[in-house]
Write a protein that holds these residues in place. Structure first.
Motif, PDB file in Angstrom:
ATOM      1  N   SER A   1      50.437  39.186  40.976  1.00 39.67           N
ATOM      2  CA  SER A   1      50.837  40.516  40.517  1.00 39.67           C
ATOM      3  C   SER A   1      49.907  41.103  39.462  1.00 39.67           C
ATOM      4  O   SER A   1      50.304  41.952  38.681  1.00 39.67           O
ATOM      5  N   GLY A   2      48.645  40.669  39.458  1.00 40.87           N
ATOM      6  CA  GLY A   2      47.717  41.250  38.501  1.00 40.87           C
ATOM      7  C   GLY A   2      46.318  40.704  38.661  1.00 40.87           C
ATOM      8  O   GLY A   2      46.086  39.719  39.380  1.00 40.87           O
TER       9      GLY A   2
ATOM     10  N   PHE B   1      45.848  40.248  42.365  1.00 40.45           N
ATOM     11  CA  PHE B   1      46.445  41.458  42.942  1.00 40.45           C
ATOM     12  C   PHE B   1      45.492  42.097  43.941  1.00 40.45           C
ATOM     13  O   PHE B   1      45.909  42.583  44.999  1.00 40.45           O
TER      14      PHE B   1
ATOM     15  N   THR C   1      53.368  41.911  35.666  1.00 41.69           N
ATOM     16  CA  THR C   1      52.067  42.413  36.119  1.00 41.69           C
ATOM     17  C   THR C   1      51.073  42.381  34.964  1.00 41.69           C
ATOM     18  O   THR C   1      51.446  42.361  33.797  1.00 41.69           O
TER      19      THR C   1
END
Length: 292
Positions: free
Chosen positions: A187-188, A192, A212
């Motif tokens: 999530s980052g 990501f 994130t």
């Protein structure tokens, strides 16, 4: 809960390591403005972890973020990884960073994220230093193995309370997904960019906790060049072999095309909050406690 955070460092790193180019500052400013406009349009607050040197060398950037109502956290002073420093060096770095940020924003800095999530098994003492300078929550733990260390023995992938040497601090670790039996962030950062958007969204929607983390550099168009041995060794504090530099080149450029639009879609398809809001939603009396 879906927590949105940004790590703000590019302006200082450009000045310290990459030539102090005005066109790069203009590009960073442009994309920060786009992010702030997007968040304002969606009525979203995020937590921005800023270097102490951003407060002293680029105060206008931090002030712009504050003017939009976003929470400011500390991201160290000069973006040196904590696992590359001694106890006394981390103490001095943390003191300088927090003091600079607090003087600029005029309020207490409560949150911290180490560069490259560089708090692990061998430098847990960093939590003691953070507490010493008034930090109430940390977001530095990558609870799995990774190139830069990670903290695979941490044991938790959701918010917990860390107890170390008589102090307590709230921890918001990076969330994980399992792929081919291996725990990975999704999530980052480069993770990501690596995963397709549908996978990131589906994974986020299946979990009650999503953390994130985005950098301005994650969403800039165009590929980065392979950096020189000197640049690599000055920044990463390890040997700048061709293999190491090429590996960094591949990771830095993977999924860069369309990254800003991908981040925008991700943000707009989820209910988003900052860490300050998340703290208020968590029943900390019922939270797990980690003792070191």
């Amino acid at each position: 809960m879906n927590i949105l955070t940004f790590d703000i460092e590019e302006w200082y790193l450009e000045k310290a390591f990459h030539g102090n180019r005005k066109e790069r500052y203009d590009l960073f400013d442009l994309h920060l403005n786009k992010i702030l406009d997007l968040l304002e349009e969606r009525n979203i607050l995020a937590t921005f972890f800023c270097l102490g040197k951003m407060a002293t060398d680029f105060p206008q950037v931090v002030k712009k973020i504050v003017s939009k109502g976003h929470e400011i956290g500390c991201h160290s002073n000069k973006h040196v990884w904590l696992n590359k420093m001694s106890y006394n060096e981390v103490d001095e770095d943390t003191h300088c960073a927090i003091d600079s940020l607090e003087q600029l924003v005029g309020k207490k800095i409560k949150g911290y994220r180490a560069p490259a999530f560089s708090i692990g098994e061998n430098n847990k003492w960093a939590f003691e230093i953070l507490h010493k300078y008034g930090i109430e929550y940390d977001a530095s733990v990558y609870p799995a193995a990774r190139d830069f260390g990670g903290f695979p023995t941490f044991g938790y992938k959701t918010p917990v309370i860390i107890s170390y040497n008589g102090i307590q601090i709230k921890e918001f670790p990076i969330c994980m997904t399992k792929l081919f039996g291996k725990d990975l962030a999704y999530s980052g950062g480069g993770y990501f960019r690596m995963f397709p958007l549908w996978y990131v969204l589906n994974t986020a929607k299946k979990n009650n906790y999503v953390m994130t983390y985005f950098h301005i550099g994650d969403i800039l168009p165009g590929n980065r060049k392979i950096i020189s041995r000197t640049e690599y060794e000055n920044y990463f504090k390890e040997k700048g072999t061709l293999f190491n530099r090429y590996k960094r080149y591949v990771k830095s450029n993977m999924g860069r095309s369309g990254a800003f639009e991908k981040m925008t879609k991700f943000i707009t398809k989820l209910e988003i909050i900052d860490i300050e809001q998340a703290i208020k939603q968590i029943d900390w009396n019922s939270s797990e406690k980690v003792f070191f």
